[in-house]
Design a protein around this motif. Structure first.
Motif, PDB file in Angstrom:
ATOM      1  N   LEU A 243       0.802  -1.216   0.000  1.00  0.00           N
ATOM      2  CA  LEU A 243       0.000   0.000   0.000  1.00  0.00           C
ATOM      3  C   LEU A 243       0.837   1.269   0.000  1.00  0.00           C
ATOM      4  O   LEU A 243       0.505   2.249  -0.673  1.00  0.00           O
ATOM      5  CB  LEU A 243      -0.936  -0.002   1.217  1.00  0.00           C
ATOM      6  N   ASN A 244       1.917   1.289   0.771  1.00  0.00           N
ATOM      7  CA  ASN A 244       2.710   2.510   0.931  1.00  0.00           C
ATOM      8  C   ASN A 244       3.855   2.633  -0.066  1.00  0.00           C
ATOM      9  O   ASN A 244       4.261   3.748  -0.413  1.00  0.00           O
ATOM     10  CB  ASN A 244       3.275   2.591   2.353  1.00  0.00           C
ATOM     11  N   GLU A 245       4.390   1.475  -0.505  1.00  0.00           N
ATOM     12  CA  GLU A 245       5.546   1.519  -1.398  1.00  0.00           C
ATOM     13  C   GLU A 245       5.226   1.069  -2.812  1.00  0.00           C
ATOM     14  O   GLU A 245       6.086   1.124  -3.692  1.00  0.00           O
ATOM     15  CB  GLU A 245       6.678   0.655  -0.818  1.00  0.00           C
ATOM     16  N   GLY A 246       3.993   0.608  -3.042  1.00  0.00           N
ATOM     17  CA  GLY A 246       3.581   0.220  -4.395  1.00  0.00           C
ATOM     18  C   GLY A 246       4.207  -1.070  -4.886  1.00  0.00           C
ATOM     19  O   GLY A 246       4.284  -1.308  -6.104  1.00  0.00           O
ATOM     20  N   ILE A 247       4.640  -1.930  -3.985  1.00  0.00           N
ATOM     21  CA  ILE A 247       5.269  -3.192  -4.375  1.00  0.00           C
ATOM     22  C   ILE A 247       4.196  -4.199  -4.782  1.00  0.00           C
ATOM     23  O   ILE A 247       3.206  -4.383  -4.066  1.00  0.00           O
ATOM     24  CB  ILE A 247       6.127  -3.759  -3.226  1.00  0.00           C
ATOM     25  N   VAL A 248       4.365  -4.849  -5.942  1.00  0.00           N
ATOM     26  CA  VAL A 248       3.368  -5.809  -6.419  1.00  0.00           C
ATOM     27  C   VAL A 248       3.860  -7.249  -6.369  1.00  0.00           C
ATOM     28  O   VAL A 248       3.065  -8.180  -6.504  1.00  0.00           O
ATOM     29  CB  VAL A 248       2.906  -5.476  -7.857  1.00  0.00           C
ATOM     30  N   GLY A 249       5.169  -7.453  -6.182  1.00  0.00           N
ATOM     31  CA  GLY A 249       5.650  -8.831  -6.149  1.00  0.00           C
ATOM     32  C   GLY A 249       7.128  -8.947  -5.878  1.00  0.00           C
ATOM     33  O   GLY A 249       7.835  -7.956  -5.711  1.00  0.00           O
ATOM     34  N   ASP A 250       7.564 -10.208  -5.800  1.00  0.00           N
ATOM     35  CA  ASP A 250       8.991 -10.501  -5.648  1.00  0.00           C
ATOM     36  C   ASP A 250       9.407 -11.483  -6.723  1.00  0.00           C
ATOM     37  O   ASP A 250       8.589 -12.233  -7.255  1.00  0.00           O
ATOM     38  CB  ASP A 250       9.285 -11.092  -4.269  1.00  0.00           C
ATOM     39  N   ILE A 251      10.665 -11.493  -7.040  1.00  0.00           N
ATOM     40  CA  ILE A 251      11.203 -12.436  -8.008  1.00  0.00           C
ATOM     41  C   ILE A 251      12.270 -13.283  -7.320  1.00  0.00           C
ATOM     42  O   ILE A 251      13.174 -12.761  -6.680  1.00  0.00           O
ATOM     43  CB  ILE A 251      11.759 -11.713  -9.252  1.00  0.00           C
ATOM     44  N   GLY A 252      12.093 -14.590  -7.394  1.00  0.00           N
ATOM     45  CA  GLY A 252      13.059 -15.500  -6.789  1.00  0.00           C
ATOM     46  C   GLY A 252      13.024 -15.539  -5.280  1.00  0.00           C
ATOM     47  O   GLY A 252      13.798 -16.268  -4.662  1.00  0.00           O
ATOM     48  N   PHE A 257       9.660  -5.533  -6.533  1.00  0.00           N
ATOM     49  CA  PHE A 257       9.511  -4.568  -7.618  1.00  0.00           C
ATOM     50  C   PHE A 257       8.110  -3.961  -7.620  1.00  0.00           C
ATOM     51  O   PHE A 257       7.172  -4.494  -7.021  1.00  0.00           O
ATOM     52  CB  PHE A 257       9.788  -5.227  -8.967  1.00  0.00           C
ATOM     53  N   LYS A 258       7.989  -2.848  -8.337  1.00  0.00           N
ATOM     54  CA  LYS A 258       6.700  -2.168  -8.513  1.00  0.00           C
ATOM     55  C   LYS A 258       6.080  -2.597  -9.838  1.00  0.00           C
ATOM     56  O   LYS A 258       6.716  -3.281 -10.643  1.00  0.00           O
ATOM     57  CB  LYS A 258       6.909  -0.659  -8.470  1.00  0.00           C
TER      58      LYS A 258
END
Length: 326
Positions: A243-252, A257-258
């Motif tokens: 919500l605050n940093e706009g992160i949508v996922g992780d890789i590995g 990342f956004k």
């Protein structure tokens, strides 16, 4: 056909039997709607309504089997849209475990066709990556080297642990594995820096960075993530990051990342011992595996990082991904 009078249809058991009979005549025995209308002394329009009602009540389930040409067209669209080398698309399956297996079959075949003797593979963590290692298909023996791209997890996470996956892949392809002797997640950036400064850990990560291939999963930022379930991060940390940093996922499991693909300079990253997105960009063949349609948003962000070369997913996820991108 002999005529049968049909009563008004509601949700009673008798009426469900009539719906079932009509559905069987139409879908299994190949009767036309006109023939069914004559049999039950009703209009063709009503037959159409009853068939629709049979679908709505779950009496009839329609599963579309995609022709290989359709999958090939999807693959081509993904390749062109995201500048990929390959896209591996598996048919949809309602069971999540079976869906992961179907995608894993394609990834296993890709590795079998492309790994050479002495190839090196950097390996991430997660259920989709583990499914590739667990798939029991026959593959050619390669003297390949599988290196952990992220540290280890505690006992309850063994099956999705990068070290466990590396060992399974080495056994499967007749190669060797390299353990990263560090935890995947620590409590502070200082602890992380201390681990990264250790010679043994630094050497293993150097091997991972110089790999010919990388095999990684893509995770979505939700409170049901395995990272949260295993206690690596709290639900609140994930919610705030989203919500605050706009992160949508992780890789590995090792970088975040956004939606734009921009790397997220987040406190979460400062607690992970493993590679990062920039490292992946230097590896020639990065294979990202994500079978679940719910990960489409995370996949879109991951593809926009420019670090993925080969995408392995399902038909529904591929379609959702393209629709969002377009």
């Amino acid at each position: 056909m002999s005529q049968i009078k049909i009563p008004p249809v509601d949700s009673s058991s008798d009426d469900r039997e009539i719906l079932t009979e009509i559905a069987i005549l139409y879908y299994q025995e190949g009767a036309t709607q006109e023939e069914i209308a004559k049999k039950f002394s009703i209009s063709r329009i009503k037959v159409g309504r009853l068939l629709r009602k049979a679908r709505e009540e779950g009496i009839v389930e329609i599963n579309v089997r995609y022709h290989p040409i359709y999958s090939a067209q999807l693959e081509q669209r993904l390749v062109e849209k995201f500048n990929l080398k390959r896209a591996l698309i598996a048919l949809d399956n309602a069971d999540n475990q079976e869906q992961r297996k179907q995608v894993a079959v394609l990834v296993s075949a890709f590795l079998a066709n492309n790994l050479q003797d002495n190839s090196s593979v950097a390996v991430g963590q997660g259920q989709n990556v583990a499914a590739v290692a667990d798939y029991a298909g026959i593959v050619p023996q390669r003297n390949a080297h599988f290196v952990c791209a992220i540290g280890g997890t505690h006992r309850s996470g063994d099956s999705i642990n990068a070290d466990h996956i590396c060992r399974q892949l080495a056994k499967k392809f007749g190669g060797s594995s390299e353990t990263l002797y560090a935890p995947a997640y620590v409590n502070s950036s200082k602890t992380r820096a201390d681990f990264l400064a250790h010679n043994t850990i630094a050497e293993t990560l150097k091997q991972a960075r110089n790999a010919d291939f990388a095999l990684v999963g893509v995770g979505a930022m939700n409170e049901n993530s395995h990272m949260v379930k295993l206690g690596w991060f709290s639900q609140q940390e994930f919610a705030e990051a989203r919500l605050n940093e706009g992160i949508v996922g992780d890789i590995g499991g090792f970088d975040f990342f956004k939606l734009t693909g921009e790397n997220a300079r987040t406190r979460l990253r400062d607690r992970v011992i493993g590679l990062d997105t920039e490292d992946l960009r230097r590896i020639p063949n990065v294979i990202a595996v994500a079978s679940e349609e719910r990960k489409a948003l995370a996949l879109l962000g991951a593809l926009r990082t420019g670090s993925i070369d080969i995408l392995a997913t399902s038909v529904s996820c591929a379609m959702t991904l393209l629709n969002m991108a377009e």
